[in-house]
Write a protein that holds these residues in place. Structure first.
Motif, PDB file in Angstrom:
ATOM      1  N   GLU A 142      30.482  26.694  40.379  1.00  0.00           N
ATOM      2  CA  GLU A 142      29.171  26.881  40.965  1.00  0.00           C
ATOM      3  C   GLU A 142      29.350  27.103  42.456  1.00  0.00           C
ATOM      4  N   ASP A 143      28.681  28.124  42.960  1.00  0.00           N
ATOM      5  CA  ASP A 143      28.860  28.502  44.366  1.00  0.00           C
ATOM      6  C   ASP A 143      27.561  29.123  44.851  1.00  0.00           C
ATOM      7  N   SER A 144      27.326  29.086  46.153  1.00  0.00           N
ATOM      8  CA  SER A 144      26.071  29.650  46.663  1.00  0.00           C
ATOM      9  C   SER A 144      26.070  31.166  46.575  1.00  0.00           C
ATOM     10  N   GLU A 145      27.249  31.787  46.573  1.00  0.00           N
ATOM     11  CA  GLU A 145      27.330  33.248  46.514  1.00  0.00           C
ATOM     12  C   GLU A 145      27.982  33.702  45.218  1.00  0.00           C
ATOM     13  N   LEU A 146      27.313  34.633  44.539  1.00  0.00           N
ATOM     14  CA  LEU A 146      27.837  35.206  43.297  1.00  0.00           C
ATOM     15  C   LEU A 146      29.111  36.011  43.566  1.00  0.00           C
ATOM     16  N   LYS A 147      30.127  35.766  42.734  1.00  0.00           N
ATOM     17  CA  LYS A 147      31.338  36.588  42.776  1.00  0.00           C
ATOM     18  C   LYS A 147      31.859  36.728  41.349  1.00  0.00           C
ATOM     19  N   TYR A 148      32.451  37.890  41.071  1.00  0.00           N
ATOM     20  CA  TYR A 148      32.990  38.121  39.727  1.00  0.00           C
ATOM     21  C   TYR A 148      34.235  38.990  39.811  1.00  0.00           C
ATOM     22  N   GLY A 149      35.159  38.716  38.934  1.00  0.00           N
ATOM     23  CA  GLY A 149      36.343  39.560  38.846  1.00  0.00           C
ATOM     24  C   GLY A 149      37.191  39.132  37.664  1.00  0.00           C
ATOM     25  N   LEU A 150      38.425  39.638  37.638  1.00  0.00           N
ATOM     26  CA  LEU A 150      39.340  39.351  36.533  1.00  0.00           C
ATOM     27  C   LEU A 150      40.728  39.036  37.057  1.00  0.00           C
ATOM     28  N   SER A 151      41.419  38.180  36.317  1.00  0.00           N
ATOM     29  CA  SER A 151      42.872  38.171  36.444  1.00  0.00           C
ATOM     30  C   SER A 151      43.382  38.951  35.236  1.00  0.00           C
ATOM     31  N   VAL A 152      44.329  39.838  35.467  1.00  0.00           N
ATOM     32  CA  VAL A 152      44.777  40.762  34.424  1.00  0.00           C
ATOM     33  C   VAL A 152      46.288  40.666  34.262  1.00  0.00           C
ATOM     34  N   THR A 153      46.735  40.660  33.020  1.00  0.00           N
ATOM     35  CA  THR A 153      48.160  40.708  32.703  1.00  0.00           C
ATOM     36  C   THR A 153      48.444  41.959  31.888  1.00  0.00           C
ATOM     37  N   GLY A 154      49.515  42.660  32.262  1.00  0.00           N
ATOM     38  CA  GLY A 154      49.882  43.866  31.527  1.00  0.00           C
ATOM     39  C   GLY A 154      51.363  43.911  31.227  1.00  0.00           C
ATOM     40  N   TYR A 155      51.747  44.938  30.496  1.00  0.00           N
ATOM     41  CA  TYR A 155      53.159  45.194  30.187  1.00  0.00           C
ATOM     42  C   TYR A 155      53.666  46.322  31.072  1.00  0.00           C
ATOM     43  N   ILE A 156      54.965  46.248  31.385  1.00  0.00           N
ATOM     44  CA  ILE A 156      55.601  47.329  32.121  1.00  0.00           C
ATOM     45  C   ILE A 156      57.093  47.290  31.789  1.00  0.00           C
ATOM     46  N   HIS A 157      57.741  48.464  31.784  1.00  0.00           N
ATOM     47  CA  HIS A 157      59.190  48.488  31.590  1.00  0.00           C
ATOM     48  C   HIS A 157      59.855  48.102  32.913  1.00  0.00           C
TER      49      HIS A 157
END
Ligand code: CO
Ligand code: CO
Ligand code: CO
Length: 348
Positions: A142-157
């Motif tokens: 809970e925070d006074s300012e809205l924020k949104y995002g993602l942590s992302v995991t991917g594959y790579i050679h």
């Protein structure tokens, strides 16, 4: 075969201290701290890139990133889409394939209806689905300012990682989205942008860099990054500093939103653009012919900006043609890697 795991005996000293580029807040906090050495950490804090890369086996490495921020548009679904596209972009900029994601949310639950958060996450999910990414969890405060995002995991050679750090002489630089989203977000907040422009810019920011990344796989790409908060010249500086080469940028070739150029001329410029110039302007020489408004646009902080691709000279025209053929119509050759001035950007 899995390579040997952590050896705590060796530490990476001075992690987070950017030698020449002015450090960000996290860099400053990390500067001088000892971090455990691990030979499977292929891209980490000592040579920060768009995302971190950790080798699992000789054929597989994990590529991981996290991004979240407050809304730059009013429509919750669009904001969710843009935030997700922005977070996924760092995986594409490394040449990786995103696989899983987790929501990261700051939400003012006392003043905002939960249905707004639901719609934001729906927007994010629509982009995850498009990217073939599975949502596996998340965390909300809970925070006074809205924020949104993602942590992302991917594959790579492990042997096919695209970093910022591999410019080669003669490479052409290609940009895949127009600049000006920071200035336009400022105009949106001030009530100056009309709906047609908001729709056009929203559509561009919500566009996954997946499509440009898929196309560049077929070409001799030496280095890549995506254009976000440090602006075009700020991110380009990360490619150029310590490269042993210089870069010539043709300002008139850089794709921009004409509306952003007009607002820049009127002085409607976000604080981030000034910060970017202060932090990274020391590596840039502008020809006298480059107008102030154009200079400001080149430092404008971008949200979910395009890929900046360094491709072998002989393949640049065909890469641009291939991008355009797939609907990335603003793709353009904006500059060239040259011998000198070493580690500097010349804008003409
Ligand atoms: Co990035
Ligand atoms: Co990022
Ligand atoms: Co990269």
């Amino acid at each position: 075969m899995v390579a040997e795991t952590i050896r705590l005996t060796q530490t990476v000293k001075g992690a987070g201290c950017a030698a020449k580029l002015a450090p960000g807040i996290l860099d400053k906090a990390l500067c001088g701290l000892d971090l455990p050495f691990d030979q499977n950490l292929l891209v980490g804090l000592d040579r920060a890139d768009d995302a971190g890369v950790y080798r699992v086996s000789d054929e597989l490495a994990l590529v991981q990133t996290l991004d979240f921020f407050p809304p730059m548009v009013d429509d919750p679904f669009s904001f969710g889409q843009i935030a997700a596209a922005n977070a996924l972009s760092d995986i594409y900029a490394m040449g990786g394939v995103p696989k899983t994601a987790m929501n990261i949310v700051a939400f003012p639950a006392k003043t905002m209806d939960i249905s707004i958060l639901r719609t934001i996450i729906e927007g994010g999910l629509s982009k995850m689905k498009e990217a073939g990414v599975v949502l596996i969890g998340g965390h909300t405060v809970e925070d006074s300012e809205l924020k949104y995002g993602l942590s992302v995991t991917g594959y790579i050679h492990p042997e096919r990682i695209l970093t910022k750090r591999n410019l080669q002489k003669g490479d052409r630089l290609i940009l895949t989205k127009p600049l000006g989203t920071g200035i336009i977000a400022t105009a949106i907040k001030a009530g100056l942008a009309d709906q047609e422009l908001i729709d056009r810019v929203t559509q561009a920011m919500a566009t996954l860099n997946l499509y440009a990344a898929l196309i560049m796989e077929d070409f001799t790409v030496h280095a890549c990054t995506d254009i976000t908060g440090f602006g075009f010249l700020g991110h380009l500086a990360e490619m150029v500093v310590d490269s042993g080469f210089g870069v010539h940028i043709t300002a008139s070739a850089v794709p921009v939103y004409p509306e952003a150029l007009e607002w820049a001329a009127m002085g409607l410029i976000p604080a981030g653009a000034y910060n970017n110039r202060n932090y990274r302007g020391a590596f840039v020489d502008f020809a006298a012919s480059v107008q102030q408004r154009v200079q400001d646009l080149l430092f404008d902080p971008q949200t979910s900006g395009g890929l900046l691709i360094a491709v072998a000279a002989g393949e640049a025209e065909s890469l641009v043609a291939a991008l355009k053929a797939k609907g990335i119509e603003c793709a353009a050759i904006v500059g060239e890697v040259v011998n000198r001035p070493v580690d500097r950007i010349v804008v003409e």
